[in-house]
Design a protein around this motif. Sequence first.
Motif, PDB file in Angstrom:
ATOM      1  N   THR A 229       0.832  -1.374   0.072  1.00  0.00           N
ATOM      2  CA  THR A 229      -0.098  -0.045   0.170  1.00  0.00           C
ATOM      3  C   THR A 229       0.770   1.414  -0.035  1.00  0.00           C
ATOM      4  O   THR A 229       0.655   2.112  -0.868  1.00  0.00           O
ATOM      5  CB  THR A 229      -1.056  -0.160   1.064  1.00  0.00           C
ATOM      6  N   ALA A 230       1.782   1.458   1.059  1.00  0.00           N
ATOM      7  CA  ALA A 230       2.416   2.822   1.344  1.00  0.00           C
ATOM      8  C   ALA A 230       3.478   2.959   0.054  1.00  0.00           C
ATOM      9  O   ALA A 230       3.853   3.951  -0.285  1.00  0.00           O
ATOM     10  CB  ALA A 230       2.957   2.859   2.578  1.00  0.00           C
ATOM     11  N   ASN A 231       3.923   1.803  -0.372  1.00  0.00           N
ATOM     12  CA  ASN A 231       4.820   1.657  -1.775  1.00  0.00           C
ATOM     13  C   ASN A 231       4.168   2.006  -3.119  1.00  0.00           C
ATOM     14  O   ASN A 231       4.813   2.386  -4.223  1.00  0.00           O
ATOM     15  CB  ASN A 231       5.615   0.670  -1.863  1.00  0.00           C
ATOM     16  N   CYS A 232       2.728   2.109  -2.863  1.00  0.00           N
ATOM     17  CA  CYS A 232       1.798   2.481  -4.187  1.00  0.00           C
ATOM     18  C   CYS A 232       2.227   1.524  -5.178  1.00  0.00           C
ATOM     19  O   CYS A 232       2.315   1.845  -6.465  1.00  0.00           O
ATOM     20  CB  CYS A 232       1.883   3.818  -4.496  1.00  0.00           C
ATOM     21  N   ARG A 233       2.096   0.147  -4.761  1.00  0.00           N
ATOM     22  CA  ARG A 233       2.619  -0.924  -5.990  1.00  0.00           C
ATOM     23  C   ARG A 233       1.852  -2.064  -5.585  1.00  0.00           C
ATOM     24  O   ARG A 233       1.494  -2.138  -4.396  1.00  0.00           O
ATOM     25  CB  ARG A 233       4.162  -1.230  -5.769  1.00  0.00           C
ATOM     26  N   VAL A 234       1.464  -3.020  -6.592  1.00  0.00           N
ATOM     27  CA  VAL A 234       1.202  -4.331  -6.296  1.00  0.00           C
ATOM     28  C   VAL A 234       2.411  -5.173  -6.757  1.00  0.00           C
ATOM     29  O   VAL A 234       2.906  -5.008  -7.668  1.00  0.00           O
ATOM     30  CB  VAL A 234      -0.052  -4.824  -7.344  1.00  0.00           C
ATOM     31  N   ARG A 235       2.632  -5.912  -6.042  1.00  0.00           N
ATOM     32  CA  ARG A 235       4.015  -6.865  -6.193  1.00  0.00           C
ATOM     33  C   ARG A 235       3.532  -8.430  -6.066  1.00  0.00           C
ATOM     34  O   ARG A 235       2.328  -8.829  -5.631  1.00  0.00           O
ATOM     35  CB  ARG A 235       5.098  -6.599  -5.149  1.00  0.00           C
ATOM     36  N   VAL A 236       4.311  -9.344  -6.682  1.00  0.00           N
ATOM     37  CA  VAL A 236       4.023 -10.495  -6.993  1.00  0.00           C
ATOM     38  C   VAL A 236       5.351 -11.417  -6.634  1.00  0.00           C
ATOM     39  O   VAL A 236       6.359 -11.164  -6.988  1.00  0.00           O
ATOM     40  CB  VAL A 236       3.709 -10.827  -8.263  1.00  0.00           C
ATOM     41  N   VAL A 237       4.956 -12.520  -5.776  1.00  0.00           N
ATOM     42  CA  VAL A 237       5.817 -13.522  -5.689  1.00  0.00           C
ATOM     43  C   VAL A 237       5.572 -14.878  -6.547  1.00  0.00           C
ATOM     44  O   VAL A 237       4.666 -15.623  -6.169  1.00  0.00           O
ATOM     45  CB  VAL A 237       6.252 -13.938  -4.202  1.00  0.00           C
ATOM     46  N   PRO A 238       6.165 -15.060  -7.631  1.00  0.00           N
ATOM     47  CA  PRO A 238       5.769 -16.163  -8.456  1.00  0.00           C
ATOM     48  C   PRO A 238       6.165 -17.881  -7.974  1.00  0.00           C
ATOM     49  O   PRO A 238       7.120 -17.656  -7.314  1.00  0.00           O
ATOM     50  CB  PRO A 238       6.442 -15.924  -9.894  1.00  0.00           C
ATOM     51  N   ALA A 239       5.158 -18.389  -8.219  1.00  0.00           N
ATOM     52  CA  ALA A 239       5.313 -19.949  -7.563  1.00  0.00           C
ATOM     53  C   ALA A 239       6.325 -20.774  -8.114  1.00  0.00           C
ATOM     54  O   ALA A 239       7.168 -21.741  -7.748  1.00  0.00           O
ATOM     55  CB  ALA A 239       4.126 -20.438  -7.512  1.00  0.00           C
ATOM     56  N   ARG A 240       6.648 -20.228  -9.424  1.00  0.00           N
ATOM     57  CA  ARG A 240       7.431 -20.888 -10.425  1.00  0.00           C
ATOM     58  C   ARG A 240       7.890 -19.884 -11.458  1.00  0.00           C
ATOM     59  O   ARG A 240       7.252 -18.998 -11.713  1.00  0.00           O
ATOM     60  CB  ARG A 240       6.711 -21.923 -11.137  1.00  0.00           C
ATOM     61  N   SER A 241       9.145 -20.079 -11.811  1.00  0.00           N
ATOM     62  CA  SER A 241       9.722 -19.220 -13.009  1.00  0.00           C
ATOM     63  C   SER A 241       8.892 -19.255 -14.334  1.00  0.00           C
ATOM     64  O   SER A 241       8.751 -20.176 -14.564  1.00  0.00           O
ATOM     65  CB  SER A 241      11.181 -19.645 -13.298  1.00  0.00           C
ATOM     66  N   ALA A 242       8.681 -17.916 -14.579  1.00  0.00           N
ATOM     67  CA  ALA A 242       7.603 -18.022 -15.823  1.00  0.00           C
ATOM     68  C   ALA A 242       7.540 -16.362 -15.977  1.00  0.00           C
ATOM     69  O   ALA A 242       8.026 -15.171 -15.524  1.00  0.00           O
ATOM     70  CB  ALA A 242       6.080 -18.335 -15.138  1.00  0.00           C
ATOM     71  N   THR A 243       6.966 -16.120 -17.227  1.00  0.00           N
ATOM     72  CA  THR A 243       6.513 -14.644 -17.536  1.00  0.00           C
ATOM     73  C   THR A 243       5.265 -14.266 -16.946  1.00  0.00           C
ATOM     74  O   THR A 243       4.082 -14.871 -17.494  1.00  0.00           O
ATOM     75  CB  THR A 243       6.513 -14.461 -19.047  1.00  0.00           C
ATOM     76  N   LEU A 244       4.981 -13.160 -16.312  1.00  0.00           N
ATOM     77  CA  LEU A 244       3.831 -12.750 -15.684  1.00  0.00           C
ATOM     78  C   LEU A 244       3.443 -11.150 -16.016  1.00  0.00           C
ATOM     79  O   LEU A 244       4.485 -10.570 -15.690  1.00  0.00           O
ATOM     80  CB  LEU A 244       3.759 -12.990 -14.235  1.00  0.00           C
ATOM     81  N   PHE A 245       2.560 -10.914 -16.601  1.00  0.00           N
ATOM     82  CA  PHE A 245       2.137  -9.678 -16.995  1.00  0.00           C
ATOM     83  C   PHE A 245       3.266  -8.723 -17.897  1.00  0.00           C
ATOM     84  O   PHE A 245       3.930  -7.866 -17.471  1.00  0.00           O
ATOM     85  CB  PHE A 245       1.978  -8.926 -15.579  1.00  0.00           C
ATOM     86  N   GLY A 246       4.001  -9.694 -18.750  1.00  0.00           N
ATOM     87  CA  GLY A 246       4.908  -9.178 -19.719  1.00  0.00           C
ATOM     88  C   GLY A 246       6.299  -9.383 -19.172  1.00  0.00           C
ATOM     89  O   GLY A 246       7.393  -8.822 -19.644  1.00  0.00           O
TER      90      GLY A 246
ATOM     91  N   ILE B 241      10.668 -11.158  -5.709  1.00  0.00           N
ATOM     92  CA  ILE B 241       9.360 -10.599  -5.600  1.00  0.00           C
ATOM     93  C   ILE B 241       9.604  -9.365  -6.840  1.00  0.00           C
ATOM     94  O   ILE B 241      10.899  -8.951  -7.376  1.00  0.00           O
ATOM     95  CB  ILE B 241       9.409  -9.763  -4.191  1.00  0.00           C
ATOM     96  N   TYR B 242       8.484  -9.139  -7.472  1.00  0.00           N
ATOM     97  CA  TYR B 242       8.444  -8.150  -8.645  1.00  0.00           C
ATOM     98  C   TYR B 242       7.170  -7.158  -8.456  1.00  0.00           C
ATOM     99  O   TYR B 242       6.134  -7.582  -7.889  1.00  0.00           O
ATOM    100  CB  TYR B 242       8.560  -8.946 -10.011  1.00  0.00           C
ATOM    101  N   THR B 243       7.584  -6.034  -9.019  1.00  0.00           N
ATOM    102  CA  THR B 243       6.303  -4.984  -9.309  1.00  0.00           C
ATOM    103  C   THR B 243       5.649  -5.256 -10.372  1.00  0.00           C
ATOM    104  O   THR B 243       6.058  -5.592 -11.524  1.00  0.00           O
ATOM    105  CB  THR B 243       6.863  -3.617  -9.113  1.00  0.00           C
ATOM    106  N   VAL B 244       4.100  -5.523 -10.418  1.00  0.00           N
ATOM    107  CA  VAL B 244       3.588  -5.779 -11.572  1.00  0.00           C
ATOM    108  C   VAL B 244       2.490  -4.585 -11.608  1.00  0.00           C
ATOM    109  O   VAL B 244       2.320  -4.484 -12.871  1.00  0.00           O
ATOM    110  CB  VAL B 244       2.506  -7.034 -11.363  1.00  0.00           C
ATOM    111  N   ALA B 245       2.504  -3.789 -10.719  1.00  0.00           N
ATOM    112  CA  ALA B 245       1.363  -2.640 -11.144  1.00  0.00           C
ATOM    113  C   ALA B 245       2.343  -1.513 -10.055  1.00  0.00           C
ATOM    114  O   ALA B 245       2.377  -1.631  -9.013  1.00  0.00           O
ATOM    115  CB  ALA B 245       0.153  -2.914 -10.920  1.00  0.00           C
TER     116      ALA B 245
END
Length: 402
Positions: free
Chosen positions: A181-198, A206-210
């Motif tokens: 919330t306070a970082n103004c981001r949505v982040r993801v921890v993928p369960a497996r190596s893959a391409t998510l949201f490009g 961990i990665y920022t997706v939005a």
Amino acid sequence: MRRRNLPLATLAVATLAAVAAVADVAAPGWAAAAAPGVRTVVGPGVLDAPGGIALDAAGDLFVADTGHCRVVVVPARAGTIDGVHVRAGQVATVAGGTCSGAASLGHPSGVAVDARGNLFIAEATAQRVQVVRPGTRTAVTVAGTGHAGFNGDGLVASAAQLDQPNAVAVDGAGDVFIADTANCRVRVVPARSATLFGQAMTADRIYTVAGTGVCGTTGQGGPLSSAQLWNPVAVTIDGAGDLLVADSGDQSVLLAPARTGTYYGTTIGGGDIGVVVGGTGSYGPYLADGLTATGPAAELNDPRGLAVGPTGALFVTDGFMHTIRVVPATSGMLLGRAMTGGDLYTVAGALPIKTAVGLGDGTQWVLTHMETPSGLAVASSGAVSYADAGLDTVRVIGAGTP
């Protein structure tokens, strides 16, 4: 950039002045026999300011009991859940229960359960997301160091800083999405190596997706990688892999689709993110049911919880306005009522009505009174469960179990 207006007194008078004098009624369009029932699942005295809720595949209902620093379950049937022997319908603690010490939870604000029964817990005040594996009561950190901040993407998730992670969601592949919330981001921890949201991603990092990390609304309606968010407080993934975000700073719900299409009446390109509910960026009156969900008269004022129902309908809790709203994906019957796809309706709670003074000047209660609805979950039967942080209750709307 759109900015919020903050004079709340005018809004409160305009939309809530008549609430106390009006009895519970069905909303326009309901036949008396078709109006869904409302049942209390957990009554006052058990919970303290409950937040996020989640349903597992068996129909067990998990609740973030925020004030008690624990997560509880209301089981659908007798058995064992996370190492705890439970009875159907009887509240049991499955994690936490103390606000200090080694086994404590930091005022959990959000929960999610994946297909394997892993229970994920967002702890906004402890700056982390934890998981309780099936058959255990031990919470293990998935993301966050316990210290607020942002130290980059691509890190091992347990070494990455979060800042007020208010909510968590899990998709069908087991990828964990976090409303940071306070970082103004949505982040993801993928369960497996893959391409998510490009993005190419490595499992358990961990990665920022939005969100860009700058709080605002610039870029919304365009590419996901350059669009700002403004205090995202809830996140969910629908069955098609579309990402939905409740953005409290902008009083809106945004959607990043897996592919180009029209969603809740709004066309959004694949790889983009756009507003599907609200979005004027100001506190304002919700005037009437059946108006377009992104129009100037279809305001949200405190979006807190999100859920997508079995027919694709999008449900949103609005804490300040004491209500649950819904936007159907397509036109048809929903909860005993005829609705048009892409329009905004009141499921339950406070509904502005027309009086002699004008449209939206009075308010009636639909089905039940609410104080501050927060977490939200929708069962495969279509029954809508919600937590009320102000009344310390969890209720279900519609037939069947939660």
